[in-house]
Scaffold this motif. Structure first.
Motif, PDB file in Angstrom:
ATOM      1  N   ASP A  81       0.840  -1.201   0.000  1.00  0.00           N
ATOM      2  CA  ASP A  81       0.000   0.000   0.000  1.00  0.00           C
ATOM      3  C   ASP A  81       0.879   1.256   0.000  1.00  0.00           C
ATOM      4  N   MET A  82       2.187   1.093   0.260  1.00  0.00           N
ATOM      5  CA  MET A  82       3.129   2.215   0.242  1.00  0.00           C
ATOM      6  C   MET A  82       3.520   2.611  -1.188  1.00  0.00           C
ATOM      7  N   LEU A  83       3.191   1.754  -2.174  1.00  0.00           N
ATOM      8  CA  LEU A  83       3.604   2.006  -3.549  1.00  0.00           C
ATOM      9  C   LEU A  83       2.461   2.562  -4.392  1.00  0.00           C
ATOM     10  N   ASP A  84       2.780   3.480  -5.313  1.00  0.00           N
ATOM     11  CA  ASP A  84       1.798   3.862  -6.322  1.00  0.00           C
ATOM     12  C   ASP A  84       2.008   2.959  -7.538  1.00  0.00           C
ATOM     13  N   ASP A  85       1.178   3.092  -8.546  1.00  0.00           N
ATOM     14  CA  ASP A  85       1.231   2.204  -9.708  1.00  0.00           C
ATOM     15  C   ASP A  85       2.575   2.297 -10.441  1.00  0.00           C
ATOM     16  N   GLU A  86       3.131   3.498 -10.503  1.00  0.00           N
ATOM     17  CA  GLU A  86       4.390   3.691 -11.220  1.00  0.00           C
ATOM     18  C   GLU A  86       5.534   2.963 -10.531  1.00  0.00           C
ATOM     19  N   LEU A  87       5.618   3.118  -9.191  1.00  0.00           N
ATOM     20  CA  LEU A  87       6.678   2.445  -8.439  1.00  0.00           C
ATOM     21  C   LEU A  87       6.516   0.926  -8.489  1.00  0.00           C
ATOM     22  N   LYS A  88       5.264   0.469  -8.433  1.00  0.00           N
ATOM     23  CA  LYS A  88       5.017  -0.977  -8.482  1.00  0.00           C
ATOM     24  C   LYS A  88       5.451  -1.549  -9.830  1.00  0.00           C
ATOM     25  N   ALA A  89       5.165  -0.834 -10.920  1.00  0.00           N
ATOM     26  CA  ALA A  89       5.564  -1.301 -12.258  1.00  0.00           C
ATOM     27  C   ALA A  89       7.088  -1.349 -12.378  1.00  0.00           C
ATOM     28  N   GLU A  90       7.745  -0.338 -11.798  1.00  0.00           N
ATOM     29  CA  GLU A  90       9.207  -0.291 -11.838  1.00  0.00           C
ATOM     30  C   GLU A  90       9.809  -1.460 -11.062  1.00  0.00           C
ATOM     31  N   LEU A  91       9.225  -1.733  -9.875  1.00  0.00           N
ATOM     32  CA  LEU A  91       9.714  -2.838  -9.048  1.00  0.00           C
ATOM     33  C   LEU A  91       9.452  -4.184  -9.730  1.00  0.00           C
ATOM     34  N   LYS A  92       8.310  -4.292 -10.397  1.00  0.00           N
ATOM     35  CA  LYS A  92       7.969  -5.538 -11.087  1.00  0.00           C
ATOM     36  C   LYS A  92       8.997  -5.860 -12.182  1.00  0.00           C
ATOM     37  N   THR A  93       9.461  -4.849 -12.862  1.00  0.00           N
ATOM     38  CA  THR A  93      10.474  -5.063 -13.899  1.00  0.00           C
ATOM     39  C   THR A  93      11.756  -5.644 -13.295  1.00  0.00           C
ATOM     40  N   GLU A  94      12.141  -5.122 -12.118  1.00  0.00           N
ATOM     41  CA  GLU A  94      13.347  -5.624 -11.448  1.00  0.00           C
ATOM     42  C   GLU A  94      13.143  -7.065 -10.968  1.00  0.00           C
ATOM     43  N   LEU A  95      11.956  -7.338 -10.418  1.00  0.00           N
ATOM     44  CA  LEU A  95      11.704  -8.668  -9.863  1.00  0.00           C
ATOM     45  C   LEU A  95      11.589  -9.724 -10.951  1.00  0.00           C
ATOM     46  N   ASP A  96      11.089  -9.351 -12.106  1.00  0.00           N
ATOM     47  CA  ASP A  96      10.985 -10.308 -13.223  1.00  0.00           C
ATOM     48  C   ASP A  96      12.359 -10.846 -13.604  1.00  0.00           C
ATOM     49  N   VAL A  97      13.368  -9.995 -13.486  1.00  0.00           N
ATOM     50  CA  VAL A  97      14.744 -10.400 -13.806  1.00  0.00           C
ATOM     51  C   VAL A  97      15.337 -11.231 -12.667  1.00  0.00           C
ATOM     52  N   ALA A  98      15.093 -10.780 -11.421  1.00  0.00           N
ATOM     53  CA  ALA A  98      15.705 -11.424 -10.254  1.00  0.00           C
ATOM     54  C   ALA A  98      15.053 -12.768  -9.916  1.00  0.00           C
ATOM     55  N   PHE A  99      13.757 -12.915 -10.180  1.00  0.00           N
ATOM     56  CA  PHE A  99      13.032 -14.124  -9.805  1.00  0.00           C
ATOM     57  C   PHE A  99      12.385 -14.767 -11.033  1.00  0.00           C
ATOM     58  N   LYS A 100      13.212 -15.425 -11.820  1.00  0.00           N
ATOM     59  CA  LYS A 100      12.706 -16.066 -13.038  1.00  0.00           C
ATOM     60  C   LYS A 100      11.998 -17.379 -12.735  1.00  0.00           C
ATOM     61  N   ASP A 101      12.451 -18.086 -11.684  1.00  0.00           N
ATOM     62  CA  ASP A 101      11.902 -19.412 -11.381  1.00  0.00           C
ATOM     63  C   ASP A 101      10.999 -19.431 -10.154  1.00  0.00           C
ATOM     64  N   VAL A 102      10.862 -18.302  -9.469  1.00  0.00           N
ATOM     65  CA  VAL A 102      10.053 -18.257  -8.255  1.00  0.00           C
ATOM     66  C   VAL A 102       8.858 -17.323  -8.480  1.00  0.00           C
ATOM     67  N   PRO A 103       7.624 -17.823  -8.324  1.00  0.00           N
ATOM     68  CA  PRO A 103       6.469 -16.934  -8.474  1.00  0.00           C
ATOM     69  C   PRO A 103       6.423 -15.921  -7.338  1.00  0.00           C
ATOM     70  N   TYR A 104       5.964 -14.705  -7.652  1.00  0.00           N
ATOM     71  CA  TYR A 104       5.864 -13.683  -6.609  1.00  0.00           C
ATOM     72  C   TYR A 104       4.573 -12.894  -6.820  1.00  0.00           C
ATOM     73  N   MET A 105       4.161 -12.207  -5.754  1.00  0.00           N
ATOM     74  CA  MET A 105       2.969 -11.359  -5.857  1.00  0.00           C
ATOM     75  C   MET A 105       3.035 -10.262  -4.816  1.00  0.00           C
ATOM     76  N   PHE A 106       2.232  -9.201  -5.030  1.00  0.00           N
ATOM     77  CA  PHE A 106       2.200  -8.050  -4.130  1.00  0.00           C
ATOM     78  C   PHE A 106       0.936  -8.111  -3.272  1.00  0.00           C
ATOM     79  N   ILE A 107       1.091  -7.790  -1.979  1.00  0.00           N
ATOM     80  CA  ILE A 107      -0.075  -7.718  -1.091  1.00  0.00           C
ATOM     81  C   ILE A 107       0.098  -6.576  -0.096  1.00  0.00           C
ATOM     82  N   SER A 108      -0.984  -6.260   0.585  1.00  0.00           N
ATOM     83  CA  SER A 108      -0.941  -5.375   1.759  1.00  0.00           C
ATOM     84  C   SER A 108      -1.915  -5.931   2.781  1.00  0.00           C
TER      85      SER A 108
END
Length: 333
Positions: A286-313
């Motif tokens: 809930d601390m992130l806006d849509d822009e920051l979340k999209a930016e973080l998602k790009t980083e996580l897609d590279v870092a976690f290719k084999d591990v599923p991830y998701m965002f929650i609050s």
């Protein structure tokens, strides 16, 4: 159940009963002056037996039971009557209890099913009466066997909680908060590390009256596998979880680094942990806006290719339904 009542480690001394001694009785009745031997056998000593009980969640009822003893077998009597067996001693334990020999550290057995019975300490065998020792050359034996002694041992009972999903994360990652919003459990929550000192269990209500169990494991720190922090005290509780949920707050400076530390500690403790299903959950989003979340998602897609991830609050109740759906799918695939 309060935190103080959750006991997952106890040491007890158990002793089975000794067998009764055989009888040396000689048959006597009217008009029979010299009857043969008719001494009965002694009864067996009582066993100490562990019984699985799905209604128990803790070893608290054994916390002060330092000595547990079974009854002794009765002695044999005349007319080939067998002595009574000693009273067995039944110890009820929660499912997931591991029994170890205190001296050797050897694992003796585990209780994993409701109603399962395992003999921990076997009672001594009763002695044979003199009736068994009659022969053509010795028609009136005046001796019988003594009963065998029981066994005694110091044992350790360890509880490894039985849950479908284990919540893994650093202290103060928000595991207890997540458990409180997913289930009706009421864990202790505060804004300082190591709030949770005992595992907490909660039942997640899912669609169509289905459910699964989730366990909040006390926070892991680097070096936990060597016993730092709470060390092995809580790591054993993760061994039985079929799915591991790694919880990392979004404000962590290095999400990948923190995840790697958690996986490394679990692997050092037990390499089989790598075989479990894993899900990375980024909390406090809930601390992130849509822009920051999209930016973080790009980083996580590279870092976690084999591990599923998701965002929650947990606080804002965001992504919780999707999280339950994902966990249910992982548990039932």
């Amino acid at each position: 159940m309060t935190e103080g009542n959750f006991v997952d480690y106890v040491k007890i001394f158990v002793s089975s009963g000794k067998g009764g001694k055989g009888s040396t009785h000689l048959h006597r009745e009217k008009f029979i002056e010299k009857g043969g031997p008719d001494g009965g056998d002694g009864g067996r000593g009582g066993h100490v037996i562990l019984v699985g009980n799905k209604g128990l969640w803790t070893l608290f009822h054994l916390k002060f039971a330092r000595h547990i003893k079974a009854g002794h077998g009765g002695d044999g009597g005349g007319d080939r009557s067998t002595g009574a067996d000693g009273d067995d001693k039944f110890i009820e334990v929660p499912l997931g209890t591991v029994v170890k020999d205190k001296e050797t550290g050897e694992t003796l057995f585990e209780i994993t099913e409701d109603g399962e019975r395992q003999i921990l300490s076997r009672g001594g065998k009763g002695g044979l009466g003199n009736w068994h020792f009659r022969s053509s050359t010795n028609q009136t034996p005046r001796y019988a066997q003594p009963g065998l002694p029981g066994t005694e041992m110091d044992v350790i009972l360890e509880l490894k909680v039985l849950a479908d999903v284990g919540l893994v994360g650093f202290p103060n990652a928000g595991k207890s908060t997540l458990l409180s919003v997913l289930t009706s459990a009421k864990p202790k929550i505060a804004d300082y590390p190591f709030t949770t000192l005992k595992p907490n269990l909660g039942i997640v209500a899912y669609r169509d009256f289905q459910s699964f169990v989730i366990a909040d494991i006390p926070g892991i720190i680097e070096g936990a596998a060597e016993g730092k922090g709470l060390g092995h005290y809580f790591l054993r509780h993760i061994e039985r979880n079929s799915t591991l949920l790694f919880l990392v707050p979004v404000d962590t400076p290095d999400i990948k680094g923190e995840y790697d530390i958690l996986v490394n500690e679990l692997t050092k403790y037990n390499p089989e942990m790598l075989d479990k299903e894993r899900l990375l959950v980024i909390s406090k989003c809930d601390m992130l806006d849509d822009e920051l979340k999209a930016e973080l998602k790009t980083e996580l897609d590279v870092a976690f290719k084999d591990v599923p991830y998701m965002f929650i609050s947990s606080v804002a109740q965001q992504g919780l339904t999707e999280l339950k759906d994902k966990l249910w799918k992982m548990l039932n695939d």
